[in-house]
Scaffold this motif. Structure first.
Motif, PDB file in Angstrom:
ATOM      1  N   GLY A 157      22.204  32.226  30.488  1.00 19.82           N
ATOM      2  CA  GLY A 157      20.976  31.483  30.261  1.00 19.82           C
ATOM      3  C   GLY A 157      20.538  31.402  28.809  1.00 19.82           C
ATOM      4  N   TYR A 158      21.340  31.905  27.887  1.00 18.61           N
ATOM      5  CA  TYR A 158      20.932  31.976  26.486  1.00 18.61           C
ATOM      6  C   TYR A 158      22.046  31.542  25.547  1.00 18.61           C
ATOM      7  CZ  TYR A 158      17.050  34.578  28.366  1.00 18.61           C
ATOM      8  OH  TYR A 158      15.931  34.932  29.084  1.00 18.61           O
ATOM      9  N   ALA A 159      21.636  30.853  24.490  1.00 20.71           N
ATOM     10  CA  ALA A 159      22.572  30.516  23.430  1.00 20.71           C
ATOM     11  C   ALA A 159      23.007  31.786  22.705  1.00 20.71           C
ATOM     12  CB  ALA A 159      21.937  29.548  22.443  1.00 20.71           C
ATOM     13  N   MET A 160      24.223  31.761  22.199  1.00 18.53           N
ATOM     14  CA  MET A 160      24.774  32.896  21.453  1.00 18.53           C
ATOM     15  C   MET A 160      25.259  32.403  20.101  1.00 18.53           C
ATOM     16  SD  MET A 160      24.426  35.482  23.491  1.00 18.53           S
ATOM     17  CE  MET A 160      25.391  36.682  22.564  1.00 18.53           C
ATOM     18  N   SER A 161      25.073  33.222  19.103  1.00 22.83           N
ATOM     19  CA  SER A 161      25.467  32.840  17.750  1.00 22.83           C
ATOM     20  C   SER A 161      26.291  33.932  17.095  1.00 22.83           C
ATOM     21  CB  SER A 161      24.227  32.581  16.884  1.00 22.83           C
ATOM     22  OG  SER A 161      23.465  31.506  17.378  1.00 22.83           O
ATOM     23  N   TRP A 162      27.079  33.499  16.130  1.00 23.43           N
ATOM     24  CA  TRP A 162      27.762  34.423  15.223  1.00 23.43           C
ATOM     25  C   TRP A 162      27.182  34.218  13.822  1.00 23.43           C
ATOM     26  CZ3 TRP A 162      30.940  38.368  16.277  1.00 23.43           C
ATOM     27  CH2 TRP A 162      31.588  38.401  17.520  1.00 23.43           C
ATOM     28  N   TYR A 163      26.906  35.318  13.162  1.00 22.05           N
ATOM     29  CA  TYR A 163      26.493  35.334  11.767  1.00 22.05           C
ATOM     30  C   TYR A 163      27.507  36.190  10.993  1.00 22.05           C
ATOM     31  CZ  TYR A 163      21.747  33.571  12.724  1.00 22.05           C
ATOM     32  OH  TYR A 163      20.658  32.798  13.071  1.00 22.05           O
ATOM     33  N   ARG A 164      27.447  36.069   9.675  1.00 20.53           N
ATOM     34  CA  ARG A 164      28.255  36.948   8.842  1.00 20.53           C
ATOM     35  C   ARG A 164      27.492  37.292   7.566  1.00 20.53           C
ATOM     36  NH1 ARG A 164      33.222  33.002   6.826  1.00 20.53           N
ATOM     37  NH2 ARG A 164      31.982  31.659   5.430  1.00 20.53           N
ATOM     38  N   GLN A 165      27.824  38.436   7.013  1.00 18.71           N
ATOM     39  CA  GLN A 165      27.213  38.867   5.764  1.00 18.71           C
ATOM     40  C   GLN A 165      28.303  39.319   4.815  1.00 18.71           C
ATOM     41  OE1 GLN A 165      24.075  41.774   6.117  1.00 18.71           O
ATOM     42  NE2 GLN A 165      23.311  41.276   4.065  1.00 18.71           N
ATOM     43  N   PRO A 166      28.639  38.459   3.843  1.00 20.21           N
ATOM     44  CA  PRO A 166      29.633  38.845   2.841  1.00 20.21           C
ATOM     45  C   PRO A 166      29.085  39.952   1.950  1.00 20.21           C
ATOM     46  CG  PRO A 166      29.331  36.467   2.913  1.00 20.21           C
ATOM     47  CD  PRO A 166      28.209  37.072   3.672  1.00 20.21           C
ATOM     48  N   PRO A 167      29.952  40.710   1.309  1.00 19.06           N
ATOM     49  CA  PRO A 167      29.473  41.794   0.447  1.00 19.06           C
ATOM     50  C   PRO A 167      28.570  41.274  -0.653  1.00 19.06           C
ATOM     51  CG  PRO A 167      31.853  41.512   0.290  1.00 19.06           C
ATOM     52  CD  PRO A 167      31.404  40.661   1.383  1.00 19.06           C
ATOM     53  N   GLY A 168      27.394  41.871  -0.777  1.00 15.11           N
ATOM     54  CA  GLY A 168      26.461  41.510  -1.825  1.00 15.11           C
ATOM     55  C   GLY A 168      25.712  40.217  -1.601  1.00 15.11           C
ATOM     56  N   LYS A 169      25.863  39.628  -0.421  1.00 14.74           N
ATOM     57  CA  LYS A 169      25.200  38.346  -0.147  1.00 14.74           C
ATOM     58  C   LYS A 169      24.336  38.456   1.102  1.00 14.74           C
ATOM     59  CE  LYS A 169      28.815  35.509  -2.261  1.00 14.74           C
ATOM     60  NZ  LYS A 169      29.745  34.358  -2.069  1.00 14.74           N
ATOM     61  N   GLU A 170      23.555  37.414   1.326  1.00  9.53           N
ATOM     62  CA  GLU A 170      22.685  37.395   2.499  1.00  9.53           C
ATOM     63  C   GLU A 170      23.475  37.003   3.752  1.00  9.53           C
ATOM     64  OE1 GLU A 170      18.442  36.331   0.315  1.00  9.53           O
ATOM     65  OE2 GLU A 170      19.288  34.957   1.800  1.00  9.53           O
ATOM     66  N   ARG A 171      22.919  37.398   4.884  1.00 11.38           N
ATOM     67  CA  ARG A 171      23.521  37.028   6.156  1.00 11.38           C
ATOM     68  C   ARG A 171      23.406  35.524   6.360  1.00 11.38           C
ATOM     69  NH1 ARG A 171      22.128  40.955  11.113  1.00 11.38           N
ATOM     70  NH2 ARG A 171      22.618  42.371   9.401  1.00 11.38           N
ATOM     71  N   GLU A 172      24.461  34.913   6.894  1.00  6.04           N
ATOM     72  CA  GLU A 172      24.466  33.466   7.103  1.00  6.04           C
ATOM     73  C   GLU A 172      24.964  33.138   8.507  1.00  6.04           C
ATOM     74  OE1 GLU A 172      27.122  31.979   4.070  1.00  6.04           O
ATOM     75  OE2 GLU A 172      28.904  32.753   5.063  1.00  6.04           O
ATOM     76  N   LEU A 173      24.465  32.022   9.012  1.00 10.84           N
ATOM     77  CA  LEU A 173      24.845  31.561  10.338  1.00 10.84           C
ATOM     78  C   LEU A 173      26.228  30.917  10.274  1.00 10.84           C
ATOM     79  CD1 LEU A 173      24.155  30.958  13.316  1.00 10.84           C
ATOM     80  CD2 LEU A 173      22.985  28.897  12.513  1.00 10.84           C
ATOM     81  N   VAL A 174      27.091  31.323  11.181  1.00  7.03           N
ATOM     82  CA  VAL A 174      28.435  30.750  11.254  1.00  7.03           C
ATOM     83  C   VAL A 174      28.494  29.657  12.317  1.00  7.03           C
ATOM     84  CG1 VAL A 174      30.853  31.235  11.741  1.00  7.03           C
ATOM     85  CG2 VAL A 174      29.482  32.897  10.464  1.00  7.03           C
ATOM     86  N   ALA A 175      28.006  29.955  13.517  1.00  3.52           N
ATOM     87  CA  ALA A 175      28.055  28.977  14.604  1.00  3.52           C
ATOM     88  C   ALA A 175      27.201  29.451  15.770  1.00  3.52           C
ATOM     89  CB  ALA A 175      29.486  28.764  15.078  1.00  3.52           C
ATOM     90  N   THR A 176      26.767  28.492  16.578  1.00  6.90           N
ATOM     91  CA  THR A 176      26.021  28.767  17.803  1.00  6.90           C
ATOM     92  C   THR A 176      26.705  28.061  18.955  1.00  6.90           C
ATOM     93  OG1 THR A 176      23.924  28.950  16.611  1.00  6.90           O
ATOM     94  CG2 THR A 176      23.798  28.490  18.973  1.00  6.90           C
ATOM     95  N   PHE A 177      26.737  28.720  20.115  1.00 13.91           N
ATOM     96  CA  PHE A 177      27.269  28.090  21.321  1.00 13.91           C
ATOM     97  C   PHE A 177      26.164  28.057  22.350  1.00 13.91           C
ATOM     98  CE2 PHE A 177      31.096  26.385  22.994  1.00 13.91           C
ATOM     99  CZ  PHE A 177      31.076  26.574  24.369  1.00 13.91           C
ATOM    100  N   THR A 178      25.788  26.861  22.755  1.00 13.57           N
ATOM    101  CA  THR A 178      24.632  26.715  23.622  1.00 13.57           C
ATOM    102  C   THR A 178      24.991  27.015  25.074  1.00 13.57           C
ATOM    103  OG1 THR A 178      24.990  24.399  24.177  1.00 13.57           O
ATOM    104  CG2 THR A 178      23.867  24.859  22.090  1.00 13.57           C
ATOM    105  N   THR A 179      23.969  27.062  25.907  1.00 10.63           N
ATOM    106  CA  THR A 179      24.197  27.272  27.337  1.00 10.63           C
ATOM    107  C   THR A 179      24.877  26.061  27.960  1.00 10.63           C
ATOM    108  OG1 THR A 179      21.984  26.441  27.809  1.00 10.63           O
ATOM    109  CG2 THR A 179      22.217  28.821  27.533  1.00 10.63           C
ATOM    110  N   ALA A 180      24.766  24.912  27.314  1.00  9.75           N
ATOM    111  CA  ALA A 180      25.405  23.701  27.825  1.00  9.75           C
ATOM    112  C   ALA A 180      26.855  23.580  27.372  1.00  9.75           C
ATOM    113  CB  ALA A 180      24.621  22.469  27.364  1.00  9.75           C
ATOM    114  N   GLY A 181      27.339  24.565  26.634  1.00 14.98           N
ATOM    115  CA  GLY A 181      28.730  24.528  26.213  1.00 14.98           C
ATOM    116  C   GLY A 181      28.972  23.699  24.974  1.00 14.98           C
TER     117      GLY A 181
END
Length: 116
Positions: free
Chosen positions: A31-55
């Motif tokens: 029932g919930y969207a899921m996302s991946w984020y990443r944080q490179p060394p010395g940098k801020e966390r950034e959004l990589v991708a989201t996969f919605t409940t609708a696929g």
């Protein structure tokens, strides 16, 4: 209580592939969207991708288009990030994330290092 546990990180050579997994529990995963984020060394966390409940894949970062694929298996309560053609600049701690009950939840992260 929402729990997210990432796995699958490691050391890989440039051009290689890895598949990250995030096992979820404590909520109705499908029932919930899921996302991946990443944080490179010395940098801020950034959004990589989201996969919605609708696929549907949304918010795919320009830097990973054509190389990374996000997917989910609702039967296994797991979200995946398939990473191909990895580059040194993909080196980061990768986190999965979801928003449940107006609260963001994060896993502990898994380290991906791309180096020869």
């Amino acid at each position: 209580q929402v729990q997210l546990v990432e796995s699958g990180g490691g050391l890989v050579q440039p051009g290689g592939s890895l598949r990250l997994s995030c096992a979820a529990s404590g909520f109705t995963f499908g029932g919930y969207a899921m996302s991946w984020y990443r944080q490179p060394p010395g940098k801020e966390r950034e959004l990589v991708a989201t996969f919605t409940t609708a696929g549907v894949t949304t918010n795919l970062a320009n830097s990973v288009k054509g190389r990374f694929t996000i997917s989910r298996d609702n039967a296994r309560n797991t979200v995946y990030l398939q990473m191909n053609s990895l580059k040194p600049e993909d080196t980061a701690v990768y986190y999965c994330n979801t928003l449940v009950g107006f609260k963001y939840s994060w896993g502990q992260g898994t380290q991906v290092t791309v180096s020869s």
